[in-house]
Design a protein around this motif. Structure first.
Motif, mmCIF file in Angstrom:
data_model
loop_
_atom_site.group_PDB
_atom_site.id
_atom_site.type_symbol
_atom_site.label_atom_id
_atom_site.label_comp_id
_atom_site.label_asym_id
_atom_site.label_seq_id
_atom_site.Cartn_x
_atom_site.Cartn_y
_atom_site.Cartn_z
ATOM 1 N N THR A 32 0.827 -1.215 0.000
ATOM 2 C CA THR A 32 0.000 0.000 0.000
ATOM 3 C C THR A 32 0.858 1.262 0.000
ATOM 4 O O THR A 32 0.325 2.366 0.009
ATOM 5 C CB THR A 32 -0.951 0.030 1.220
ATOM 6 N N LYS A 33 2.192 1.095 0.016
ATOM 7 C CA LYS A 33 3.073 2.258 -0.136
ATOM 8 C C LYS A 33 3.604 2.323 -1.564
ATOM 9 O O LYS A 33 3.151 3.106 -2.379
ATOM 10 C CB LYS A 33 4.198 2.188 0.913
ATOM 11 N N HIS A 34 4.557 1.420 -1.905
ATOM 12 C CA HIS A 34 5.275 1.647 -3.174
ATOM 13 C C HIS A 34 4.429 1.441 -4.424
ATOM 14 O O HIS A 34 4.663 2.079 -5.441
ATOM 15 C CB HIS A 34 6.568 0.817 -3.237
ATOM 16 N N LEU A 35 3.422 0.545 -4.333
ATOM 17 C CA LEU A 35 2.591 0.330 -5.533
ATOM 18 C C LEU A 35 1.768 1.564 -5.893
ATOM 19 O O LEU A 35 1.321 1.702 -7.028
ATOM 20 C CB LEU A 35 1.617 -0.835 -5.314
ATOM 21 N N PHE A 36 1.568 2.441 -4.911
ATOM 22 C CA PHE A 36 0.666 3.582 -5.136
ATOM 23 C C PHE A 36 1.413 4.916 -5.046
ATOM 24 O O PHE A 36 1.414 5.684 -6.006
ATOM 25 C CB PHE A 36 -0.489 3.515 -4.128
ATOM 26 N N ASP A 37 2.055 5.165 -3.906
ATOM 27 C CA ASP A 37 2.793 6.419 -3.697
ATOM 28 C C ASP A 37 3.886 6.549 -4.764
ATOM 29 O O ASP A 37 3.931 7.533 -5.522
ATOM 30 C CB ASP A 37 3.353 6.356 -2.262
ATOM 31 N N ASN A 38 4.758 5.543 -4.871
ATOM 32 C CA ASN A 38 5.875 5.636 -5.815
ATOM 33 C C ASN A 38 5.372 5.668 -7.257
ATOM 34 O O ASN A 38 5.864 6.428 -8.077
ATOM 35 C CB ASN A 38 6.833 4.450 -5.640
ATOM 36 N N ARG A 39 4.382 4.811 -7.544
ATOM 37 C CA ARG A 39 3.945 4.715 -8.938
ATOM 38 C C ARG A 39 3.026 5.881 -9.326
ATOM 39 O O ARG A 39 3.359 6.671 -10.202
ATOM 40 C CB ARG A 39 3.242 3.373 -9.167
ATOM 41 N N TYR A 40 1.890 5.985 -8.654
ATOM 42 C CA TYR A 40 0.926 7.012 -9.092
ATOM 43 C C TYR A 40 1.279 8.395 -8.556
ATOM 44 O O TYR A 40 1.056 9.399 -9.239
ATOM 45 C CB TYR A 40 -0.492 6.615 -8.671
ATOM 46 N N GLY A 41 1.808 8.449 -7.319
ATOM 47 C CA GLY A 41 2.170 9.751 -6.744
ATOM 48 C C GLY A 41 3.342 10.368 -7.490
ATOM 49 O O GLY A 41 3.249 11.492 -8.006
ATOM 50 N N THR A 42 4.444 9.625 -7.586
ATOM 51 C CA THR A 42 5.620 10.163 -8.280
ATOM 52 C C THR A 42 5.320 10.331 -9.763
ATOM 53 O O THR A 42 5.760 11.298 -10.386
ATOM 54 C CB THR A 42 6.845 9.246 -8.079
ATOM 55 N N GLY A 43 4.567 9.386 -10.318
ATOM 56 C CA GLY A 43 4.222 9.475 -11.741
ATOM 57 C C GLY A 43 3.561 10.802 -12.071
ATOM 58 O O GLY A 43 3.988 11.532 -12.967
ATOM 59 N N GLN A 44 2.539 11.139 -11.306
ATOM 60 C CA GLN A 44 1.788 12.371 -11.607
ATOM 61 C C GLN A 44 2.567 13.623 -11.202
ATOM 62 O O GLN A 44 2.672 14.569 -11.977
ATOM 63 C CB GLN A 44 0.437 12.329 -10.867
ATOM 64 N N SER A 45 3.120 13.622 -9.979
ATOM 65 C CA SER A 45 3.716 14.876 -9.485
ATOM 66 C C SER A 45 5.020 15.225 -10.203
ATOM 67 O O SER A 45 5.388 16.386 -10.301
ATOM 68 C CB SER A 45 3.926 14.810 -7.970
ATOM 69 N N THR A 46 5.709 14.201 -10.729
ATOM 70 C CA THR A 46 6.948 14.492 -11.465
ATOM 71 C C THR A 46 6.632 15.254 -12.746
ATOM 72 O O THR A 46 7.262 16.269 -13.060
ATOM 73 C CB THR A 46 7.684 13.172 -11.794
ATOM 74 N N LEU A 47 5.643 14.780 -13.468
ATOM 75 C CA LEU A 47 5.282 15.479 -14.705
ATOM 76 C C LEU A 47 4.691 16.846 -14.378
ATOM 77 O O LEU A 47 4.915 17.818 -15.101
ATOM 78 C CB LEU A 47 4.318 14.637 -15.532
ATOM 79 N N ASP A 48 3.959 16.926 -13.267
ATOM 80 C CA ASP A 48 3.424 18.208 -12.817
ATOM 81 C C ASP A 48 4.593 19.187 -12.613
ATOM 82 O O ASP A 48 4.532 20.349 -13.057
ATOM 83 C CB ASP A 48 2.666 17.982 -11.500
ATOM 84 N N GLY A 49 5.664 18.726 -11.979
ATOM 85 C CA GLY A 49 6.840 19.572 -11.737
ATOM 86 C C GLY A 49 7.485 20.024 -13.039
ATOM 87 O O GLY A 49 7.827 21.196 -13.205
ATOM 88 N N VAL A 50 7.641 19.094 -13.973
ATOM 89 C CA VAL A 50 8.265 19.422 -15.261
ATOM 90 C C VAL A 50 7.419 20.476 -15.983
ATOM 91 O O VAL A 50 7.930 21.471 -16.506
ATOM 92 C CB VAL A 50 8.415 18.153 -16.139
ATOM 93 N N ILE A 51 6.114 20.269 -15.964
ATOM 94 C CA ILE A 51 5.224 21.191 -16.680
ATOM 95 C C ILE A 51 5.202 22.564 -16.000
ATOM 96 O O ILE A 51 5.326 23.597 -16.656
ATOM 97 C CB ILE A 51 3.803 20.591 -16.788
ATOM 98 N N ARG A 52 5.087 22.585 -14.681
ATOM 99 C CA ARG A 52 5.041 23.879 -13.984
ATOM 100 C C ARG A 52 6.333 24.660 -14.219
ATOM 101 O O ARG A 52 6.314 25.869 -14.378
ATOM 102 C CB ARG A 52 4.859 23.678 -12.483
ATOM 103 N N ALA A 53 7.473 23.950 -14.227
ATOM 104 C CA ALA A 53 8.755 24.644 -14.372
ATOM 105 C C ALA A 53 8.982 25.140 -15.794
ATOM 106 O O ALA A 53 9.592 26.186 -15.999
ATOM 107 C CB ALA A 53 9.900 23.713 -13.949
ATOM 108 N N THR A 54 8.492 24.395 -16.786
ATOM 109 C CA THR A 54 8.884 24.694 -18.172
ATOM 110 C C THR A 54 7.728 25.068 -19.103
ATOM 111 O O THR A 54 7.967 25.651 -20.154
ATOM 112 C CB THR A 54 9.558 23.453 -18.799
#
Ligand SMILES: NC(=O)c1ccc[n+]([C@@H]2O[C@H](COP(=O)([O-])OP(=O)(O)OC[C@H]3O[C@@H](n4cnc5c(N)ncnc54)[C@H](O)[C@@H]3O)[C@@H](O)[C@H]2O)c1
Length: 272
Positions: A32-54
């Protein structure tokens, strides 16, 4: 309790060397941690960061993702969903095979560097992007990290390759102009782009990670004295309880096994 992949790796190394001073529960290892936080959390927020910055348009862009672990597969999945052409780089044959069969282009970074336009590292490893790769990258390449600390991109090497003037072209975007004129844009000084340029994971995925922390704290309170100075997994009952609670909070209901099914699934005599 330890929350993240890299932290757990360090603590296991300390336990192996006999210098861990207390028992630790590896919260990251819970499903209930890595399958969701790492996958869906990092997946979405990483692209969010790239988009917000650039403000880059991902559709049609060639995005290279280093690492196809839990974070990497989340980022790859979301980048593909946004219309990017996604290449994955890996060092593990198994993860590389999974990426290939998930339909991603897989190749060594040395080759990917020449075709990528946005590079995202999520390996937990050091100097995954380095001088030999910067040399291959096209003009205007965007490089960032959402894995560990600020070591995944060899920034000292990039700095050494650049002309003296390094500009901040917009907040959190540093332009390195290499001799010859090629520009490389580094986001957030190579630190976690989802935390620097965006607001990290949504609360609705961190709830499971923190539920693991809280329930494991209670577990340690009642069982801590029986434990050795080692790294332990999250008890399965805690993991399953969190999954049940999360489903309930989402209003999702599921089936349960009938007595006949329980017997069937526990036996070796039937259907063998
Ligand atoms: N940004 C965040 O909010 C966030 C959230 C969770 C985890 N993390 C961090 O992200 C990193 C990755 O976590 P994970 O759970 O995906 O780990 P993981 O172990 O599941 O995956 C890492 C992958 O990287 C691969 N790898 C290692 N060295 C490589 C290299 N040189 N080139 C290509 N691939 C390489 C490994 O084979 C592995 O498949 C860790 O440092 C973790 O702490 C960050």
């Amino acid at each position: 309790m330890e929350e993240t992949t890299t932290g757990v790796i360090r603590l296991r190394a300390m336990a192996r060397d006999g210098i861990l001073k207390f028992p630790v529960v590896a919260v990251n290892d819970a499903d209930t941690k890595h399958l969701f936080d790492n996958r869906y959390g990092t997946g979405q927020s990483t692209l969010d960061g790239v988009i917000r910055a650039t403000d880059v348009l991902l559709a049609g862009k060639h995005v290279v993702i280093a690492g196809y672990g839990w974070c990497g597969r989340g980022v790859a999945m979301r980048a593909r969903g946004a219309g990017a052409i996604v290449t994955v780089t890996e060092v593990s044959p198994l993860k590389a095979l999974e990426a290939a069969m998930d339909g991603f282009d897989v190749r060594p970074m040395r080759e990917a560097a020449a075709i990528g336009e946005v590079f995202i590292t999520v390996t937990g490893d050091k100097h995954v992007l380095r001088a030999e790769h910067f040399r291959q990258m096209p003009d205007g390449a965007i490089v960032c990290n959402s894995g560990h600390f600020d070591v995944e991109i060899d920034i000292p090497a990039l700095t050494k390759m650049a002309r003296k003037v390094v500009r901040e072209v917009r907040p959190l975007v540093t332009e390195f102009q290499l001799r010859g004129g090629k520009r490389i844009h580094l986001l957030a000084d190579g630190r976690l782009v989802n935390l620097s340029a965006a607001t990290g994971h949504p609360a609705s995925v961190m709830d499971m990670s923190f539920a693991n922390q809280a329930l494991c704290a209670a577990h340690l309170l009642s069982h801590g004295k029986e434990l050795e100075k080692k790294v332990y997994g999250v008890p399965r009952a805690i993991d399953e309880r969190i999954a049940q609670l999360k489903l309930a909070s989402m209003g999702v209901r599921i089936d349960s096994l009938t007595d006949e099914q329980k017997t069937y699934l526990a036996s070796w005599e039937h259907g063998t």
